[in-house]
Design a protein around this motif. Structure first.
Motif, mmCIF file in Angstrom:
data_model
loop_
_atom_site.group_PDB
_atom_site.id
_atom_site.type_symbol
_atom_site.label_atom_id
_atom_site.label_comp_id
_atom_site.label_asym_id
_atom_site.label_seq_id
_atom_site.Cartn_x
_atom_site.Cartn_y
_atom_site.Cartn_z
ATOM 1 N N ALA A 1 2.001 4.302 -9.655
ATOM 2 C CA ALA A 1 1.484 4.130 -8.296
ATOM 3 C C ALA A 1 0.019 4.543 -8.217
ATOM 4 O O ALA A 1 -0.792 3.890 -7.543
ATOM 5 C CB ALA A 1 2.331 4.939 -7.315
ATOM 6 N N LYS B 1 0.825 -1.193 0.000
ATOM 7 C CA LYS B 1 0.000 0.000 0.000
ATOM 8 C C LYS B 1 0.863 1.248 0.000
ATOM 9 O O LYS B 1 0.682 2.141 -0.818
ATOM 10 C CB LYS B 1 -0.932 0.000 1.220
ATOM 11 C CG LYS B 1 -1.977 -1.111 1.189
ATOM 12 C CD LYS B 1 -2.935 -0.971 0.016
ATOM 13 C CE LYS B 1 -4.016 -2.048 0.060
ATOM 14 N NZ LYS B 1 -4.914 -1.966 -1.101
ATOM 15 N N TYR C 1 -1.484 2.706 -5.047
ATOM 16 C CA TYR C 1 -0.461 2.770 -4.010
ATOM 17 C C TYR C 1 -0.335 4.190 -3.467
ATOM 18 O O TYR C 1 -0.562 5.161 -4.179
ATOM 19 C CB TYR C 1 0.905 2.342 -4.540
ATOM 20 C CG TYR C 1 0.978 0.926 -5.058
ATOM 21 C CD1 TYR C 1 0.071 -0.052 -4.644
ATOM 22 C CD2 TYR C 1 1.982 0.540 -5.948
ATOM 23 C CE1 TYR C 1 0.153 -1.339 -5.109
ATOM 24 C CE2 TYR C 1 2.073 -0.760 -6.422
ATOM 25 C CZ TYR C 1 1.155 -1.689 -6.007
ATOM 26 O OH TYR C 1 1.240 -2.970 -6.464
ATOM 27 N N VAL D 1 4.369 2.944 -0.675
ATOM 28 C CA VAL D 1 5.561 2.671 -1.474
ATOM 29 C C VAL D 1 6.480 3.883 -1.508
ATOM 30 O O VAL D 1 6.089 4.999 -1.168
ATOM 31 C CB VAL D 1 5.187 2.279 -2.920
ATOM 32 C CG1 VAL D 1 4.344 1.027 -2.947
ATOM 33 C CG2 VAL D 1 4.458 3.429 -3.624
#
Length: 504
Positions: free
Chosen positions: A44, A14, A49, A16
């Motif tokens: 992302a 989740k 993310y 990054v």
């Protein structure tokens, strides 16, 4: 990545970080760090993310990056779980040093973190990426095993040539004329150790007897329980000298190598093999609470096997078989592994099936690439027009006001093109990672089947956990359901095997 489920792994990715490293030479060629960062940010965003950190190593060579403060900051965030994955444009941007890449991979795997390389279409936080990563690690271990075999073979050759195998002679022996022979003063003490232990069956009792009688180790120290245990376990006194057994790590600490790397050579025995075996049987029994162990049953399919009645099947150590407590159905673990191994021949094995499965994504990627090419051509055309306007303005042929009116739309279009190109590039990245490189996966799948017998038990377990949904055992057949079949609509692969009757 261990034996965690793919769902848990995917759920963990989740938060990054983004890794940006562009050398001075790359920047001179127009390779912008900002472009790499923006590409990672867009990936992302598409994957959902959350970006917690950006790690910048501007104008830094990739020859060795492990010791840079920014690298250590990133690894600290991985270990503290501040981030659960790292996005970078390609592996060469992470590090060019192969050893460091392997070190990064080990650290990320130990901390259940994902490596996300856009150029190589690799996201180890996804279910597919985890299998790919596990497989690469397994095959890398196989290669290391091949190297170890060659090293071990060279030790054997040296022994056959009569050359010393290196290292100090064990207590009770000495090197003479390049051969290991019993030491005239130490050998009787070494033999006495086994006789006393076979009599007393307690290390402390034997140690006390030896020390009370004035016997000392080669360094002149009193015997200890730890030294005694090492001497008892060493097989040299029974005529089997063990070489290539330990290795020295950083700090001078010795570590035991994998048993497959050990090499045994025949030497003159000091004690009878039966006495050595009896002492070791007692020693191991005291340490484990069991008798001296023979080969332990090794089972690969824990949690994956069930009976057709729906009941889970578990391996029995005593019989080496998977059994259903409800139906009393049984199948030998060795037979189940043989069937599983045979099914790997069909695992992602057909070029035609792969081509059909990936046709849609390939077509979309091809369309995106064509659009990027068209945008690149338009970008070049816009830049030429902008350069031409600059020249006209510089020559005085266009006044300042007229120049601004003509230049501003071109500048806005140029920025728009760059955004559109990045957006398309991210779609290509996502598409490639979703389908993985089919040629590479095909070759690795074939290699998996060929090299399966040489893989370690741990790597076999990792692969089974990564690619197996379940194994259903019936009276007359075994249904092996793998997760990575080329066609999602295709039925699970099956291996047929005559299984023992409920009574057997």
């Amino acid at each position: 990545m261990g034996n965690r489920s793919a769902k848990n792994i995917e759920a963990s990715v989740k938060s990054v970080g983004i890794w940006v490293r562009v050398s001075t030479e790359d920047q001179a060629l127009g390779d912008s760090p900002e472009h790499h960062e923006q590409r990672a940010r867009m990936y992302a965003e598409v994957q959902g993310y959350t970006i917690r950190q950006v790690y910048r190593l501007d104008a830094v060579s990739g020859k060795s990056v492990m010791d840079y403060p920014e690298t250590q900051r990133m690894l600290g965030d991985i270990r503290s779980k501040k981030i659960h994955g790292l996005i970078f444009s390609k592996l060469a941007r992470l590090a060019r040093n192969t050893r460091e890449l392997l070190d990064f991979a080990d650290i990320f795997r130990e901390n259940d973190a994902a490596l996300i390389s856009l150029q190589e279409s690799l996201d180890t936080g996804t279910h597919a990426g985890r299998f790919f990563y596990t497989l690469i690690g397994a095959l890398a271990e196989w290669e290391r095993g091949e190297i170890a075999d060659r090293v071990a073979a060279s030790v054997v050759v040296r022994a056959k040539l009569g050359k010393p195998l290196g290292g100090k002679a064990p207590f009770g022996y000495q090197w003479k004329d390049k051969k290991l022979i019993p030491h005239p003063q130490e050998a009787p003490i070494r033999k006495l150790i086994y006789e006393l232990y076979n009599e007393h069956r307690r290390k402390k009792a034997v140690v006390q007897v030896l020390n009370d009688r004035g016997y000392r180790t080669r360094s002149g120290k009193k015997f200890s329980a730890k030294v005694l245990e090492d001497l008892i376990r060493d097989p040299t006194p029974k005529g089997q000298h063990r070489a290539n057994y330990t290795t020295r790590r950083n700090g001078g600490r010795h570590e035991i190598k994998d048993e497959a790397e050990w090499v045994y050579t025949a030497v003159e025995a000091i004690v009878e093999p039966d006495l050595w075996e009896a002492c070791n049987r007692v020693l191991m029994g005291q340490k484990t609470g069991q008798a001296f162990p023979g080969p332990r049953p090794e089972h690969l399919f824990g949690g994956k096997v069930r009976c057709t009645c729906g009941n889970k099947m578990y391996a029995r150590k005593q019989t080496g078989k998977y059994s259903c407590d409800k139906c009393n159905l049984k199948i030998p673990a060795a037979d189940l592994e043989a069937i599983y191994h045979s099914q790997l021949t069909g695992f992602l094995f057909s070029d035609a099936e792969l081509a059909a499965h990936f046709d849609d994504s390939d077509q979309k990627i091809s369309e995106f690439e064509k659009l990027i090419q068209l945008l690149s051509e338009e970008r070049s055309r816009v830049k030429r027009e902008m350069d031409h306007l600059f020249q006209l303005h510089f020559d005085g042929e266009i006044p300042k006001e007229g120049f601004g009116l003509k230049y501003q739309p071109l500048d806005e279009r140029l920025k728009q093109i760059e955004v559109e190109q990045l957006d398309l590039q991210v779609k290509i990245d996502v598409g490639k990672i979703a389908r993985i490189n089919r040629e590479h996966m095909l070759s690795e799948a074939r290699a998996l089947h060929t090299r399966w017998p040489q893989l370690s038990l741990e790597n076999k377990r990792d692969i089974v956990q990564a690619i197996t949904d379940e194994i259903i055992v019936g009276k007359e057949e075994v249904d092996i359901r793998l997760q990575y079949l080329p066609d999602p609509g295709r039925s699970a692969q099956k291996g047929t095997h005559q299984v023992g009757s409920p009574e057997g």
